[in-house]
Design a protein around this motif. Sequence first.
Motif, PDB file in Angstrom:
ATOM      1  N   ILE A 358       0.866  -1.182   0.000  1.00 44.95           N
ATOM      2  CA  ILE A 358       0.000   0.000   0.000  1.00 44.95           C
ATOM      3  C   ILE A 358       0.899   1.227   0.000  1.00 44.95           C
ATOM      4  N   ASP A 359       0.807   2.059  -1.043  1.00 46.61           N
ATOM      5  CA  ASP A 359       1.773   3.149  -1.179  1.00 46.61           C
ATOM      6  C   ASP A 359       1.348   4.446  -0.531  1.00 46.61           C
ATOM      7  N   HIS A 360       0.200   4.482   0.154  1.00 46.29           N
ATOM      8  CA  HIS A 360      -0.164   5.647   0.946  1.00 46.29           C
ATOM      9  C   HIS A 360      -0.261   5.212   2.399  1.00 46.29           C
ATOM     10  N   GLU A 361      -0.329   6.174   3.304  1.00 43.59           N
ATOM     11  CA  GLU A 361      -0.259   5.863   4.722  1.00 43.59           C
ATOM     12  C   GLU A 361      -1.492   6.316   5.474  1.00 43.59           C
ATOM     13  N   ALA A 362      -1.735   5.659   6.608  1.00 49.85           N
ATOM     14  CA  ALA A 362      -2.825   6.045   7.500  1.00 49.85           C
ATOM     15  C   ALA A 362      -2.427   7.292   8.278  1.00 49.85           C
ATOM     16  N   ARG A 363      -3.430   7.993   8.787  1.00 45.91           N
ATOM     17  CA  ARG A 363      -3.166   9.215   9.549  1.00 45.91           C
ATOM     18  C   ARG A 363      -2.669   8.926  10.957  1.00 45.91           C
ATOM     19  N   VAL A 373      -9.481   4.851   5.764  1.00 43.01           N
ATOM     20  CA  VAL A 373      -8.926   5.560   4.620  1.00 43.01           C
ATOM     21  C   VAL A 373      -9.483   6.978   4.530  1.00 43.01           C
ATOM     22  N   GLY A 374     -10.782   7.145   4.722  1.00 41.64           N
ATOM     23  CA  GLY A 374     -11.418   8.453   4.604  1.00 41.64           C
ATOM     24  C   GLY A 374     -12.038   8.881   5.916  1.00 41.64           C
ATOM     25  N   TYR A 375     -12.238  10.182   6.041  1.00 35.94           N
ATOM     26  CA  TYR A 375     -12.846  10.759   7.239  1.00 35.94           C
ATOM     27  C   TYR A 375     -14.081  11.557   6.853  1.00 35.94           C
ATOM     28  N   PRO A 376     -15.186  11.407   7.629  1.00 39.33           N
ATOM     29  CA  PRO A 376     -15.337  10.522   8.776  1.00 39.33           C
ATOM     30  C   PRO A 376     -15.540   9.079   8.353  1.00 39.33           C
ATOM     31  N   SER A 377     -15.195   8.155   9.237  1.00 40.61           N
ATOM     32  CA  SER A 377     -15.485   6.733   9.068  1.00 40.61           C
ATOM     33  C   SER A 377     -15.986   6.188  10.393  1.00 40.61           C
ATOM     34  N   CYS A 378     -16.988   5.316  10.326  1.00 45.39           N
ATOM     35  CA  CYS A 378     -17.595   4.791  11.545  1.00 45.39           C
ATOM     36  C   CYS A 378     -17.672   3.267  11.461  1.00 45.39           C
ATOM     37  N   VAL A 379     -17.318   2.617  12.556  1.00 43.10           N
ATOM     38  CA  VAL A 379     -17.305   1.154  12.638  1.00 43.10           C
ATOM     39  C   VAL A 379     -18.345   0.723  13.663  1.00 43.10           C
ATOM     40  N   LEU A 380     -19.232  -0.196  13.271  1.00 42.75           N
ATOM     41  CA  LEU A 380     -20.269  -0.728  14.158  1.00 42.75           C
ATOM     42  C   LEU A 380     -19.824  -2.080  14.701  1.00 42.75           C
TER      43      LEU A 380
END
Length: 409
Positions: A358-363, A373-380
């Motif tokens: 993966i050539d990009h990084e997490a924040r 990957v994107g903001y906002p993101s929500c996990v249930l």
Amino acid sequence: MTFVKSNFGHTRHLALAFALALTCVTPSNGDEPAQDASAKRGSFSVLLIDSDGKPVEGADVGYPASLGETARDAAKRDGTEWEYGNHQRSNDTGVATFPELPEPASPFAIVARHEKRKLIAIASVDWGKVDGPVRMTLLPEREVVGRWTCEELAALGRDLEHEGRAGLVEIDFFVGKRFAIALAFADPEFRLALPPGEYKLSAKAGLTHFVEKTFTVTSQSGVQQLATFNLPATRATLLEGHPAPEIPDVVAWKNGPAVKLSELRGQVVLLEFWGYWCGSCVYRMPDLFAAHDKYHDCGLTIIGVHTDLGVDEEEPVDTVERLDGRLTSTRKELWKGRDLPFRVALVRGDSTSYGEGIDHEARSTAAAAYGIVGYPSCVLIDRRGIVVAPHWAPNEAGIALLEKVLAEE
């Protein structure tokens, strides 16, 4: 307050900020760069000619362009299968006039196409140096065909459909550093008309990481086939049906003491990954307030996972006081004076690898752990601590799923 557009959150991607090109380039014909201009932001025009030097009347011109699912209503509105930002048509002298010159930092390229004649051109314009008409030579378009795959999902017998919606693959095409065309589609194959030249594409689906590829469109006749590319699934996608990992590297907690997810068994948990700097995040936060108010007594626990801007912060947001300070105007202007009603875990922005290939990084390390990957993101997460929906949203379908999970023992 200045908000930053979050990763690939559409429209979407039309406002992504990119570095400026230093020259005005038309990949289809190599026109000369425009001369320096004053800072005035008045009207400007585009002169369209064909390869014989004759003016092209009736071509659609704009910046940027889109097609596929994003442009499905364009035919009814503009009489074209493509949709153009700032749409104009060329007159009998080949001129299309735009009422306002974009700001110098505009990241968009100009796209011009005559559908009936199958002619097209793309100009990567340095908007700070436009002085006089932008000259573009329309050449015969070439149909480019490409295919994608997601090997990880295919191995699991899954596709890109989630939350009851068909998964769209979105591809942005760039000329130099300028964004020219957005394409959205649901099939494993895409088709696009392009002029000869050098391009970069950035592809992503809702359940995958970004992939960037460069390619060259030649001037030969016939369809040009691109190499198939793989879209790697995000860790969030692969977490579905598995235990939720603990939130790593929390530096402070707001609205309560530190808590581990393992201590919340028996509760339904929503993890909202957000930042004060993200416009989409703070605008949708009242929807999370409403979910908290309605379902907290039914067993719902919401935890906001706040990430600051890391190296771009003058002062790290690593205390409750600093977060509250960043949110002063947001609370007043967007949240009607209300503060966050649920617990918030503060994590420092720290570029972290998503993993090999993966050539990009997490924040942050927290974002990497959940594949955000994107903001906002929500996990249930259900009462057993299992990830039920790694891409939950507070919409009608999301609320229905939340109520279903809350009803389960």
